[in-house]
Design an enzyme around this catalytic site. Structure first.
Site, mmCIF file in Angstrom:
data_model
loop_
_atom_site.group_PDB
_atom_site.id
_atom_site.type_symbol
_atom_site.label_atom_id
_atom_site.label_comp_id
_atom_site.label_asym_id
_atom_site.label_seq_id
_atom_site.Cartn_x
_atom_site.Cartn_y
_atom_site.Cartn_z
ATOM 1 N N SER A 200 0.736 -1.299 -0.070
ATOM 2 C CA SER A 200 -0.117 -0.137 -0.107
ATOM 3 C C SER A 200 0.765 1.545 -0.141
ATOM 4 O O SER A 200 2.003 1.317 0.710
ATOM 5 C CB SER A 200 -0.781 -0.161 1.062
ATOM 6 O OG SER A 200 -1.458 1.104 1.495
ATOM 7 N N THR B 133 0.650 3.345 1.685
ATOM 8 C CA THR B 133 0.501 3.867 3.210
ATOM 9 C C THR B 133 2.178 3.609 3.880
ATOM 10 O O THR B 133 2.439 4.277 4.715
ATOM 11 C CB THR B 133 -0.463 3.082 4.198
ATOM 12 O OG1 THR B 133 -0.528 3.564 5.450
ATOM 13 C CG2 THR B 133 0.142 1.537 4.052
ATOM 14 N N TYR C 207 -1.841 -1.010 10.932
ATOM 15 C CA TYR C 207 -2.060 -1.787 9.489
ATOM 16 C C TYR C 207 -0.990 -1.357 8.740
ATOM 17 O O TYR C 207 -0.578 -2.606 7.952
ATOM 18 C CB TYR C 207 -3.428 -1.361 9.072
ATOM 19 C CG TYR C 207 -3.617 -1.222 7.539
ATOM 20 C CD1 TYR C 207 -3.813 -2.564 7.040
ATOM 21 C CD2 TYR C 207 -3.578 -0.085 6.659
ATOM 22 C CE1 TYR C 207 -3.909 -2.734 5.467
ATOM 23 C CE2 TYR C 207 -3.553 -0.384 5.491
ATOM 24 C CZ TYR C 207 -3.723 -1.635 4.689
ATOM 25 O OH TYR C 207 -3.924 -1.770 3.414
ATOM 26 N N LYS D 66 2.182 -3.663 6.452
ATOM 27 C CA LYS D 66 2.364 -3.607 5.175
ATOM 28 C C LYS D 66 4.167 -3.553 4.991
ATOM 29 O O LYS D 66 4.856 -4.098 4.226
ATOM 30 C CB LYS D 66 1.673 -2.601 4.192
ATOM 31 C CG LYS D 66 0.149 -2.917 4.389
ATOM 32 C CD LYS D 66 0.028 -4.089 3.406
ATOM 33 C CE LYS D 66 -1.554 -4.326 3.382
ATOM 34 N NZ LYS D 66 -1.631 -5.731 2.554
ATOM 35 N N TYR E 43 -0.563 -0.268 -3.735
ATOM 36 C CA TYR E 43 -1.788 0.287 -4.209
ATOM 37 C C TYR E 43 -1.901 1.817 -3.554
ATOM 38 O O TYR E 43 -1.960 1.910 -2.354
ATOM 39 C CB TYR E 43 -3.072 -0.352 -3.694
ATOM 40 C CG TYR E 43 -2.753 -1.917 -4.009
ATOM 41 C CD1 TYR E 43 -1.991 -2.569 -4.852
ATOM 42 C CD2 TYR E 43 -3.726 -2.640 -3.244
ATOM 43 C CE1 TYR E 43 -2.367 -3.771 -5.052
ATOM 44 C CE2 TYR E 43 -3.693 -4.132 -3.294
ATOM 45 C CZ TYR E 43 -2.955 -4.454 -4.019
ATOM 46 O OH TYR E 43 -2.995 -5.870 -4.397
ATOM 47 N N ASN F 271 -5.319 4.395 -3.713
ATOM 48 C CA ASN F 271 -6.595 4.253 -3.164
ATOM 49 C C ASN F 271 -7.579 3.481 -4.194
ATOM 50 O O ASN F 271 -8.325 4.183 -4.788
ATOM 51 C CB ASN F 271 -7.208 5.627 -2.867
ATOM 52 C CG ASN F 271 -6.639 6.367 -1.587
ATOM 53 O OD1 ASN F 271 -5.399 6.366 -1.732
ATOM 54 N ND2 ASN F 271 -7.183 6.724 -0.436
HETATM 55 N N1 UFG Z 1 -12.207 11.261 4.383
HETATM 56 C C1 UFG Z 1 -13.354 11.840 4.526
HETATM 57 N N2 UFG Z 1 -14.324 11.600 5.212
HETATM 58 C C2 UFG Z 1 -14.697 10.165 5.349
HETATM 59 C C3 UFG Z 1 -13.507 9.416 4.621
HETATM 60 C C4 UFG Z 1 -12.553 9.784 4.421
HETATM 61 O O1 UFG Z 1 -13.318 13.090 4.574
HETATM 62 O O2 UFG Z 1 -15.737 9.912 5.869
HETATM 63 C C5 UFG Z 1 -11.113 11.755 3.674
HETATM 64 C C6 UFG Z 1 -9.925 11.614 4.310
HETATM 65 O O3 UFG Z 1 -9.643 12.567 5.313
HETATM 66 C C7 UFG Z 1 -9.018 11.738 2.972
HETATM 67 C C8 UFG Z 1 -9.629 10.718 1.961
HETATM 68 O O4 UFG Z 1 -10.991 11.249 2.071
HETATM 69 O O5 UFG Z 1 -8.191 12.741 2.871
HETATM 70 C C9 UFG Z 1 -9.430 9.572 1.586
HETATM 71 O O6 UFG Z 1 -9.590 8.915 2.894
HETATM 72 P P1 UFG Z 1 -9.569 7.111 2.845
HETATM 73 O O7 UFG Z 1 -10.078 6.662 4.076
HETATM 74 O O8 UFG Z 1 -10.795 6.619 1.917
HETATM 75 O O9 UFG Z 1 -8.447 6.658 2.347
HETATM 76 P P2 UFG Z 1 -6.788 6.837 2.999
HETATM 77 O O10 UFG Z 1 -6.011 7.579 1.881
HETATM 78 O O11 UFG Z 1 -6.932 7.612 4.428
HETATM 79 O O12 UFG Z 1 -6.255 5.324 3.223
HETATM 80 C C10 UFG Z 1 -6.384 4.352 2.081
HETATM 81 C C11 UFG Z 1 -6.586 3.010 2.599
HETATM 82 C C12 UFG Z 1 -5.621 2.554 3.244
HETATM 83 C C13 UFG Z 1 -4.316 2.799 2.440
HETATM 84 C C14 UFG Z 1 -4.068 4.222 2.153
HETATM 85 C C15 UFG Z 1 -2.773 4.170 1.086
HETATM 86 O O13 UFG Z 1 -7.700 2.859 3.379
HETATM 87 O O14 UFG Z 1 -5.664 1.260 3.441
HETATM 88 O O15 UFG Z 1 -5.184 4.558 1.222
HETATM 89 O O16 UFG Z 1 -2.453 5.447 0.877
HETATM 90 F F1 UFG Z 1 -3.214 2.401 3.336
#
Ligand code: UFG
Length: 335
Positions: free
Chosen positions: A124, A126, A149, A153, A177, A179
């Protein structure tokens, strides 16, 4: 010879299995259904019109796993098995370290025992933590993960590097990966988070469907074009095809350790996603601005050049495809 797909009934595993079968590959699947359903296995068969062997087992169960290697001619493994809820990993770190890391170790030891050395690992973005610069290349610094998590990774990547160092006849591909969103265009497989979703796209679709009342946009004071967090959203079918290319690369090479970013190279903000979803589906997404979420970073998007040059892979689907297919899946589930 078959490819063993662990966690094959999950979101990315099921889509990848479809693309592997479409590419004429033989597969054997294992899943313990801890975060997926038998229905996904049946629907993969329905989409492709192809059959494959399935075992309901947990990859930590060494005895049962060995039986899979005894009963089949496995020559490579793609590992999707693993827990992936960021928030839960913060609350229950041991659960994550045990399942993800010990599971990977049992799997790798079993591969070693049966002389199987081709391995594709679901990593990821991440692992890059809070990137110093974007776009992120594979040589960007890793570390500084913000949750257990993500750390699993990072550690598994390190384990793979050490295995390769000790025995360079291994043939390993690490896929980082960005998103993943969207669903298969049939609407038969897609993302089904248990409980209230953590990720943006599953949350948006549930607000649009009326299942959830309002999206909280976590922060509008980031240093981005509209103040909301920027990510590299990639259609799960594009991501799945990346795995087919990775397997083909390993089949071509006798040994090596390869790392690729799988992303589109484009960053979109939370509000860009809300608006794209609304125009692709005609639905309204009710949202409010909320405080930042702990552990979130401002911007994260890939430089996917290496995957294009070495795998001949690039993401083809648009943001509109991602939104439409995510919605189509949920609509089908509701009907
Ligand atoms: N967000 C919101 N509201 C929500 C959910 C998310 O505003 O209810 C925002 C977050 O703050 C962020 C964006 O949307 O700016 C994306 O958030 P996600 O939770 O969809 O994804 P993340 O980038 O935080 O994390 C994802 C995966 C992880 C992975 C990571 C890799 O969930 O498993 O991408 O960069 F590790």
């Amino acid at each position: 010879m078959a490819i063993l797909v662990t966690g094959g009934a999950g979101f990315i595993g099921s889509h990848t299995t479809v693309e592997l079968l479409n590419a004429g590959k033989e597969i054997v699947m294992i899943d313990d259904f801890s975060n997926s359903k038998m229905e996904a296995v049946e629907n993969v068969k329905k989409i492709t019109g192809k059959d494959f062997k399935f075992y309901e087992i947990n990859y930590l169960d060494r005895e049962k796993l060995e039986k899979v290697f005894e009963e089949n001619k496995i020559d490579s493994v793609i590992n999707f098995a693993g827990f992936k809820a960021v928030g839960e990993s913060v609350k229950e770190p041991l659960k994550y370290y045990y399942n993800n890391i010990s599971g990977a170790i049992v799997l790798l030891q079993t591969m070693q025992k049966y002389g199987v050395k081709k391995f594709v690992f679901s990593s990821s973005a991440t692992v890059y933590g809070d990137p110093e610069t974007v776009p992120i290349t594979e040589t960007s610094k890793v570390g500084g993960t913000t949750n257990p998590y993500g750390t699993t990774k990072l550690y598994i990547e390190q384990i793979l590097k050490d295995i390769y160092k000790a025995d360079n006849s291994w043939d390993i591909c690490i896929l980082r990966y960005f998103n993943p969103v969207g669903a298969h265009s049939s609407g038969l497989i897609g993302e089904e988070p248990q409980g209230i979703p953590n990720n943006l796209m599953p949350y948006i679709v549930r607000v649009a469907s009326g299942e959830l009342e309002q999206l909280s946009v976590f922060g509008n004071d980031y240093n981005t074009h509209d103040g909301t967090g920027v990510r590299d959203y990639i259609h799960v079918v594009d991501l799945a095809i990346g795995h087919v290319k990775a397997i083909e690369k390993l089949d071509k090479e006798n040994s090596g350790l390869y790392i690729y970013n799988l992303g589109t190279g484009k960053g979109y903000s939370v509000l860009d996603m809300v608006h794209a979803f609304e125009s692709a589906t005609g639905k309204t997404v009710n949202y409010k601005i909320a405080p930042r979420r702990t552990g979130d970073i401002a911007t994260c998007f890939a430089d996917p050049t290496k995957a294009k040059e070495e795998l001949g892979w690039e993401a083809k689907k648009t943001l509109e495809d991602m939104c439409r297919d995510s919605w189509n899946y949920i609509e089908k589930q509701m009907s």
